[in-house]
Design a protein around this motif. Sequence first.
Motif, PDB file in Angstrom:
ATOM      1  N   VAL A 446      12.560  -2.341  -7.394  1.00  0.00           N
ATOM      2  CA  VAL A 446      11.201  -1.818  -7.321  1.00  0.00           C
ATOM      3  C   VAL A 446      11.148  -0.720  -6.259  1.00  0.00           C
ATOM      4  O   VAL A 446      11.851  -0.774  -5.241  1.00  0.00           O
ATOM      5  CB  VAL A 446      10.157  -2.909  -6.977  1.00  0.00           C
ATOM      6  CG1 VAL A 446      10.111  -3.973  -8.069  1.00  0.00           C
ATOM      7  CG2 VAL A 446      10.431  -3.551  -5.621  1.00  0.00           C
ATOM      8  N   ILE A 447      10.319   0.279  -6.530  1.00  0.00           N
ATOM      9  CA  ILE A 447       9.939   1.297  -5.551  1.00  0.00           C
ATOM     10  C   ILE A 447       8.419   1.249  -5.526  1.00  0.00           C
ATOM     11  O   ILE A 447       7.756   1.782  -6.422  1.00  0.00           O
ATOM     12  CB  ILE A 447      10.442   2.693  -5.951  1.00  0.00           C
ATOM     13  CG1 ILE A 447      11.972   2.720  -6.064  1.00  0.00           C
ATOM     14  CG2 ILE A 447       9.972   3.743  -4.943  1.00  0.00           C
ATOM     15  CD1 ILE A 447      12.531   4.040  -6.581  1.00  0.00           C
ATOM     16  N   GLN A 448       7.861   0.573  -4.526  1.00  0.00           N
ATOM     17  CA  GLN A 448       6.424   0.310  -4.509  1.00  0.00           C
ATOM     18  C   GLN A 448       5.768   0.920  -3.271  1.00  0.00           C
ATOM     19  O   GLN A 448       6.388   0.995  -2.206  1.00  0.00           O
ATOM     20  CB  GLN A 448       6.156  -1.196  -4.566  1.00  0.00           C
ATOM     21  CG  GLN A 448       6.549  -1.800  -5.921  1.00  0.00           C
ATOM     22  CD  GLN A 448       6.377  -3.308  -5.976  1.00  0.00           C
ATOM     23  OE1 GLN A 448       6.935  -4.025  -5.149  1.00  0.00           O
ATOM     24  NE2 GLN A 448       5.634  -3.790  -6.962  1.00  0.00           N
ATOM     25  N   LEU A 449       4.512   1.326  -3.437  1.00  0.00           N
ATOM     26  CA  LEU A 449       3.787   2.030  -2.377  1.00  0.00           C
ATOM     27  C   LEU A 449       2.453   1.365  -2.083  1.00  0.00           C
ATOM     28  O   LEU A 449       1.701   1.012  -2.985  1.00  0.00           O
ATOM     29  CB  LEU A 449       3.529   3.484  -2.806  1.00  0.00           C
ATOM     30  CG  LEU A 449       2.577   4.297  -1.904  1.00  0.00           C
ATOM     31  CD1 LEU A 449       3.237   4.592  -0.559  1.00  0.00           C
ATOM     32  CD2 LEU A 449       2.149   5.583  -2.601  1.00  0.00           C
ATOM     33  N   SER A 450       2.194   1.190  -0.791  1.00  0.00           N
ATOM     34  CA  SER A 450       0.844   0.950  -0.297  1.00  0.00           C
ATOM     35  C   SER A 450       0.468   2.203   0.486  1.00  0.00           C
ATOM     36  O   SER A 450       1.089   2.493   1.514  1.00  0.00           O
ATOM     37  CB  SER A 450       0.807  -0.282   0.608  1.00  0.00           C
ATOM     38  OG  SER A 450      -0.436  -0.370   1.306  1.00  0.00           O
ATOM     39  N   PRO A 451      -0.523   2.980   0.054  1.00  0.00           N
ATOM     40  CA  PRO A 451      -0.744   4.303   0.655  1.00  0.00           C
ATOM     41  C   PRO A 451      -1.303   4.293   2.058  1.00  0.00           C
ATOM     42  O   PRO A 451      -1.224   5.302   2.769  1.00  0.00           O
ATOM     43  CB  PRO A 451      -1.722   4.973  -0.319  1.00  0.00           C
ATOM     44  CG  PRO A 451      -2.423   3.837  -0.994  1.00  0.00           C
ATOM     45  CD  PRO A 451      -1.410   2.743  -1.092  1.00  0.00           C
ATOM     46  N   GLY A 452      -1.881   3.148   2.516  1.00  0.00           N
ATOM     47  CA  GLY A 452      -2.409   3.103   3.861  1.00  0.00           C
ATOM     48  C   GLY A 452      -3.443   4.200   4.106  1.00  0.00           C
ATOM     49  O   GLY A 452      -4.350   4.406   3.293  1.00  0.00           O
ATOM     50  N   ARG A 453      -3.302   4.922   5.217  1.00  0.00           N
ATOM     51  CA  ARG A 453      -4.278   5.959   5.542  1.00  0.00           C
ATOM     52  C   ARG A 453      -4.116   7.211   4.675  1.00  0.00           C
ATOM     53  O   ARG A 453      -4.899   8.159   4.809  1.00  0.00           O
ATOM     54  CB  ARG A 453      -4.199   6.324   7.023  1.00  0.00           C
ATOM     55  CG  ARG A 453      -2.887   6.890   7.504  1.00  0.00           C
ATOM     56  CD  ARG A 453      -2.955   7.238   9.000  1.00  0.00           C
ATOM     57  NE  ARG A 453      -1.744   7.854   9.479  1.00  0.00           N
ATOM     58  CZ  ARG A 453      -0.735   7.198  10.047  1.00  0.00           C
ATOM     59  NH1 ARG A 453      -0.813   5.874  10.191  1.00  0.00           N
ATOM     60  NH2 ARG A 453       0.343   7.846  10.473  1.00  0.00           N
TER      61      ARG A 453
END
Length: 457
Positions: A446-453
Motif C-alpha cells: 500500500v501507498i497511503q496518504l493522510s494529508p494532514g495540514r
Amino acid sequence: MSSDFTPSNTPFKPLAAARDGSNFTYESLHNRVPHILTDVINDFYSSIQSSTSAAAISEGKVLTGQLSQLKHEMVTDKPLTPLDDDAVGDIDTWNRWLSLYFPTATWYTTPFLTWETYLYRRIATIFKRSEHWRDHDFFAKKKEATFKASMVAVAKLCSRVDALTRDSLADSENKTKMHLAFVEMLQASLWGNQTDLSMFPDLNSEALEEMQARISSGENNSKIVANDTDRIWKIVSQLRGGRVDIVLDNSGFELLQDVLLAHWLVSLGYAQKVVFHSKRIPWYVSDVTNEDFFWLVRAAQTPSLIGTKGMSAEDEAALTGLGNQWSQFLADGTWELKDELFWTGPYGFRYLPTEGKDVWNNELTKADLVIFKGDLNYRKLIYDLEWPISTPFVDALGDIATDPRAPAIVALRTSKCDTIAGIAPDRAKELFAKQEDWMYSGQYGVIQLSPGRWQGI
C-alpha cells in the motif's frame, strides 16, 4: 483522541493467537518468532565462542540461559513479566504500560503487537544489562551478510538512480518527467520493504535484481492495493526546500532505497532537509540502528571493503560518488539521524501527541511530509486490530491525522500481517478470491496518504 480507545479497550478486536492455530498470529507465536529467537541464541553462541575474554564467555553463558528462559516462557504461555531496568531510559514507561493495560497478560492471550514488541524489548534488556555484551547487536551479522551478498545489485541500483537524478536535474521543468521519476523512487522505497529478514531471511543479489526489474517495468503496479501516489506527488511537487522525515524500517537494501529516495528529493530541491528516524536498540531482526545507517554510507563510499566482485567499474564509481555525497549531507546537516526511544516503546502512534509529545511537537509536526516505512510501523500507525477492511486510512490513525499541525503522513508498506485499512470492498473481495493469505504474504503493498495540514491538495 477518543476517550474510549486505550491499548486494552479498542473499537475492534485486536489480533491475537487463535487457539485452533488457524491464523497468522498463532503461526508467528508458535513457529516463526520462536525460530527467530533460536537464531539469536545460536548466533550469540557463535559470538561467545569467538571471544577471547574469559569474563565475557562466562557472562555470555548466563545471557544464553536468560534467552532460553524467555523462549520457554513464550512457547509455554507464561505471563509477560515486568522488564528489568537496563538504563536505556524507557523501562518505567514499559512497565507502567504493562501494569495499566495488560496486568494479567500471557503470551497467547495478549494482542499480537503487545507480545511481539515486548519480546524484542526484553531481548534487548538481557544484553543491555550485561557488562561485556551491552553493545552487542545480536542481528548485525545477518543484516550485514545479506547486504554484502547483494553488492552487485546495490551498485547497479545506485548507478540507475544516479543517472535518473542527473536526467531529472537536466530537465527539471518537465513536470511529467519529474512525476514519473518520483513514482519510480517512491515505489522502489515501497518494495524495498520486502527485504525484511524476519520474514524473508534468504535474500540474495539475484532476487533483489529481479525485484528492481519489476519496479522499473511497472509489473508490480497491480500488487499495490491502495495507491495514493498521485496525491502525494501533488504535495511533494509544491515543496521548495521543504522538510521530509522518514521513519525507517529495515536496514540493508530497504534502507538503501530510502536513502536513494532522500537523495533524489534533496538533489531536485523538493527537500532542503531530510530527518531519518532509526531505532536506538536492535529491533525486529533487521530494523535500522544508527550504526546500520553509518555502515551503509561507509560501504557505499568504499565498496572494496565489502566486496566488488562482479561489479562494473561504472557502477562502482556511481556507488562511491553517492556515498561521498551522503557523507557530506550528514556532515552539513542536510540529513539528520535521530533515534528517539518512542519508536521502540509500547505505544501505538496514535499516542504520539501524548506519550511521544517530544517527537510529535519538536520533530514530526515540523516536517511537511512524514513517511512511515514497513509493516510494523503500519501496524503501529493504525493499531493491530481487525479493522473493517474498508475503514478509511485517515480514520484509523486517530489524532495524528486531525491535529491542525499534522504533516502529510505517508505509509509505504508491504503487508506481512493480517491488519489493514483503506481497501476498497470490491478490491478486497477480488484479493481474497485470488489469494487467501494476501494480507500477510508480503507480496502486496500500500501507498497511503493522510494529508494532514495539506488537506484539500
